[in-house]
Motif scaffolding. Sequence first.
Motif, PDB file in Angstrom:
ATOM      1  N   UNK A 201      59.681  -1.342  76.381  1.00  0.00           N
ATOM      2  CA  UNK A 201      59.256  -2.555  75.686  1.00  0.00           C
ATOM      3  C   UNK A 201      60.177  -3.718  76.011  1.00  0.00           C
TER       4      UNK A 201
ATOM      5  N   UNK B 188      57.491  -4.894  78.644  1.00  0.00           N
ATOM      6  CA  UNK B 188      56.497  -5.475  77.748  1.00  0.00           C
ATOM      7  C   UNK B 188      56.898  -6.884  77.314  1.00  0.00           C
ATOM      8  N   UNK B 189      58.231  -7.117  77.192  1.00  0.00           N
ATOM      9  CA  UNK B 189      58.651  -8.426  76.697  1.00  0.00           C
ATOM     10  C   UNK B 189      58.557  -9.502  77.774  1.00  0.00           C
TER      11      UNK B 189
ATOM     12  N   UNK C 297      55.894 -11.916  75.965  1.00  0.00           N
ATOM     13  CA  UNK C 297      56.414 -11.657  74.621  1.00  0.00           C
ATOM     14  C   UNK C 297      55.375 -11.801  73.505  1.00  0.00           C
TER      15      UNK C 297
ATOM     16  N   UNK D   2      52.368 -10.537  73.726  1.00  0.00           N
ATOM     17  CA  UNK D   2      51.436  -9.429  73.827  1.00  0.00           C
ATOM     18  C   UNK D   2      52.102  -8.147  73.341  1.00  0.00           C
ATOM     19  N   UNK D   3      51.292  -7.202  72.848  1.00  0.00           N
ATOM     20  CA  UNK D   3      51.863  -5.945  72.354  1.00  0.00           C
ATOM     21  C   UNK D   3      50.843  -4.836  72.515  1.00  0.00           C
ATOM     22  N   UNK D   4      51.330  -3.625  72.684  1.00  0.00           N
ATOM     23  CA  UNK D   4      50.455  -2.460  72.751  1.00  0.00           C
ATOM     24  C   UNK D   4      51.266  -1.244  72.351  1.00  0.00           C
ATOM     25  N   UNK D   5      50.738  -0.468  71.428  1.00  0.00           N
ATOM     26  CA  UNK D   5      51.494   0.702  70.964  1.00  0.00           C
ATOM     27  C   UNK D   5      51.520   1.815  72.007  1.00  0.00           C
ATOM     28  N   UNK D   6      50.570   1.771  72.955  1.00  0.00           N
ATOM     29  CA  UNK D   6      50.515   2.829  73.961  1.00  0.00           C
ATOM     30  C   UNK D   6      51.412   2.548  75.159  1.00  0.00           C
TER      31      UNK D   6
ATOM     32  N   UNK E 235      44.526 -11.912  71.161  1.00  0.00           N
ATOM     33  CA  UNK E 235      45.963 -11.620  71.270  1.00  0.00           C
ATOM     34  C   UNK E 235      46.233 -10.568  72.332  1.00  0.00           C
ATOM     35  N   UNK E 236      45.295  -9.656  72.503  1.00  0.00           N
ATOM     36  CA  UNK E 236      45.548  -8.534  73.409  1.00  0.00           C
ATOM     37  C   UNK E 236      44.970  -8.736  74.800  1.00  0.00           C
TER      38      UNK E 236
END
Lengths: 661, 394
Positions: free
Chosen positions: B190, B194-195, B198, B200-204, B275-276
């Motif tokens: 992350x 992922x950052x 910054x 955007x987010x995804x738990x997978x 957002x995604x």
Amino acid sequence: MVEMQVPRTGIVLDAPGDHDTHAAHEPPLITGGKTPADVTRDVCSPLEAGPTRLWWFAFGAALLALLVGAVCVTYQVAVGIGTWGLNRTVGWAFDITNFVFWVGIGHAGTLISAVLLLMRQRWRTSINRSAEAMTIFAVMCAGLFPLIHMGRPWLAHWVFPYPNMRGPLWVNFRSPLLWDVFAIGTYFTISAVFWYIGLLPDLATVRDRARGLRRRVFTFFSLGWNGSARTWARWEMACLLLAALATPLVVSVHSVVSMDFATAVIPGWHTTVFPPYFVIGAVFSGFAMVLTLMLIARRVMALQDYITPRHINAMCKVVVFTGSIVGTAYAMELFIAWYSGSPYEQFAFANRVFGPMGWAYGIMVGCNVLVPQLLWLKRVRASVAAIFTISLLVNVGMWFERFVIIVTSLQRDFLPSSWTGYAPTLIELGTLLGSFGLFFTCFLLFCRFLPMIAMAEVRAVVAEKPHAHHGEPDPEGTEPIRRDASADIGLMHYAAFDAADDLLAATRAARRQGLTVVDAHTPHPVHGLDKAMGLRRSRLPFVTLACGAAGAALALRFQYWTSSSDWPLDVGGKPFDSLPAFVPVAFEVMVLLAGLGTAGALLVRSRLRPGGSGIPAPEGCTDDRYVLIVRRHDASASDAAIDELWSRHAAADRWTEYRSC
Amino acid sequence: MDALRPGASQPMGPGLRTSLRLAAVLGGLVFLVGLFAAPERVWGGFLMAFVYLAGLALAGPVFLAFLNLVGARWSVVVQRVPEAMAAALPLAGLLGLVLLFGTHNLYEWSHEAAVEHDALLQQKSGWLNTTGFALRMLAIFALWILFSRKVVSLSRRFAACGDAELGRTRARWSAAFIAVVAITYSVASMDWLMSLEPHWFSTLFALMHFSGMAAAGCAAALLMVLLLERRGALRGVLNAEHLHDMGKLLFALTLIWAYCWFCQYMLIWYTDIPEETTHYLLRKQGPWWLLVQATLVLKWGVPFVALMARRTCRNRKVLAQAAGAVLLGHALDLSVQVGPPLMGAAPVLGLWEIAPVVGAVALFFERTLSALSRVPAVPATHPHLSDSLTYQTP
């Protein structure tokens, strides 16, 4: 430093002292010094004796629960879904919680029978049969809930895509609820097929011990199984292929179930980690249920020698491993909810933890994450009472996990004006009780009428001597598993052996002497026999590949045709040709056809059909005798030479028969 | 039987050693020149190189920990390779320290001016800030190096004496290491990748990257096992059964990666929440989408087709090619991860991006193979060696 000779042929000498370390590290899988004959007796005799009082008591209780459920469902179908506590905001609650719970319970069965088979974990052999049975019954219970949730279950066939009188109106292939139909349908079918194929040799054992009606029934269902080495070779291949299909299938099933939620825009439902998170949670809850049932069964059915501390220990480790992954996923969900910066996400999770149903979240974390951590301790893993309690708590916790996900996310809508609560009615509670009744009724009937331990596989475990390396190399040359019929006609020389190793040595010697090895009949698949007989590898994988490819292609084509050309319908703004949405159904149909094709090919090629029509099993070869059949190949050896061969390999019995079919 | 004699093996010929070192040095030189000539591009290449190297080096001890934990015996003849892979981990940590100087060129959240006008970034600044990033980087590598050293040394000691109590200690440390990696790798993926986006987010995301890293690590280990055999160190000991198992493992890991990739893509595509979808918006356009498809083909399609059949899965040439495809696919995967937020709609993959990655991979192989040449290729006194030599895969 031990200097070892390792010839290129692959035969290896043991380093001295190896056996000792081997023995010191691990207790035996099966205790009590069981022989293959003991396995048959221990597993079959409870079936042949009358049911015990304890069984009648348990069966009565399960039947009563089932009856309560039946009454509740009848009332609900007659009056309507209004008899449930659902409301305008909380449209899914108990029903779908129970559905997801039961699907999850089923997952351990497939994991034990398929994944552990692929990973060569031999401890699965004592528990795979009942775990698979559990899978089938759990999926039945699961299927019940969407069915009654429809309100008009007599129209359930509308979920299937078939040409109908309502115009060219097809089912919506872009809906995860339809993916469920395919996923659960395939899962049930393939699990049942896998289970039945695995049962065949054991059904034959029960058949050969039975008389009268029982014999007729088991003769019908054992499909003429005779323990032929050629059939075993194909059977093992079929099991391996079905396991290879069932492994991604089991992952897909709970992934699809999770997509019922994750494809929605509801905070707390939509999160990308849901598919693997649901799968691992399902395995976790399923293993907890297997532990619960096995601890009871081992006590009630006196199976302590077969389900040993080693099995229990291994299952405990799986529970603590998967439970920890579930805990990590909970933490990840909370972290990303905060990290997302989305007020809806943040509220959904704050509501989950601190809201009106925070108590349910507490139960979920307590039972699923904290309690199983006790299993890190060896002392806890050695206590049956502690494990039993933990397994029950995990079952409770995993039921609450689904309840928390479904209800807490729905009860707080985007519109605060529609915020509400939810409480189940007695009808819903009765239906849940009924599903447990159905599950246990089926399970108790299974324990009563079918061998609940895979005898053939356990025989292979007890017959195998640790580090027994076959002294001689296999003779050269291979032949197809099925030959032309002329090879099977003529005067056959039979010999029965008491040990698999004698059979193996005799087979090799017979082939080296120039005799034709017609077949062997064994009570379990004998490791290395196919090579010793020179059997060519089964070609079943090609059937699997062809059926699977055809299934995927047909399903994709059909979805494109119905959704984008025959009746294009805008659903949720998705494009007509939505490849990502078509993948799940294509995958399920691929597995369905591949599995059915593999099983069908096994039955056809091995001439297995109801009642049986081929060569009957020689006496004892579904129990503890290993029978070898050879035939002279144009006077290559004298009868005396064959007799000498049998004596040299300690044949317990010998005879000749003329075979004309 | 050469392979079982004590003494070191020579997995690297002088030619291979020189070319690996040359590639590593050149990669480093390009990076140094790039710092002045094209800093905005070379840092992207450096990030890919760093993540690639750290992933490969971590995959070895993680693989070893799993083998220890489940008590695997088939793997004894190949276990020196995952042990040696940990040797590159301190080097990866060093690159991580260098990365701390490049945060400003890579991460939007490190720009105070950008954060000031962005409510979301302000909210996240408790996590996404340069101090936290540096501290987490230090903690992550401290834990990885500590645990992997312990696991590797226990594994070697167990191989030397076979003491049962030591075996249990080995399993305990392995379990702890896996738990530590589950959390630290999530944080690392992350933070590092992922950052870059910054908002955007995804738990997978973390799991997907973990499985991708594991697949690449397995491919690298497979290549080195094949190299060891070719150089004679495993000849006569390694057989088709071991290769078949490693091939199956590679098949499974790439399949898991593809499953995660599909789940994340499909769920974001299906829900269509603004957002995604930003994450895929750039990547679904023009050349980026081609690169994404090439990644899927190389990292999943090729091993899926090549390793499905038993015969090909035991064929050394097919295995090597499939492993090569996976390693290349992993590089492409990193480029479609890192590229779009830095480059925008048009991918620019030139010397500045490619050279550091090639250099880092070469450095990884050089370090690992050097570590391998210091120990006998087969743990000859391992208590489970004979199981490993005789087992047969079904």
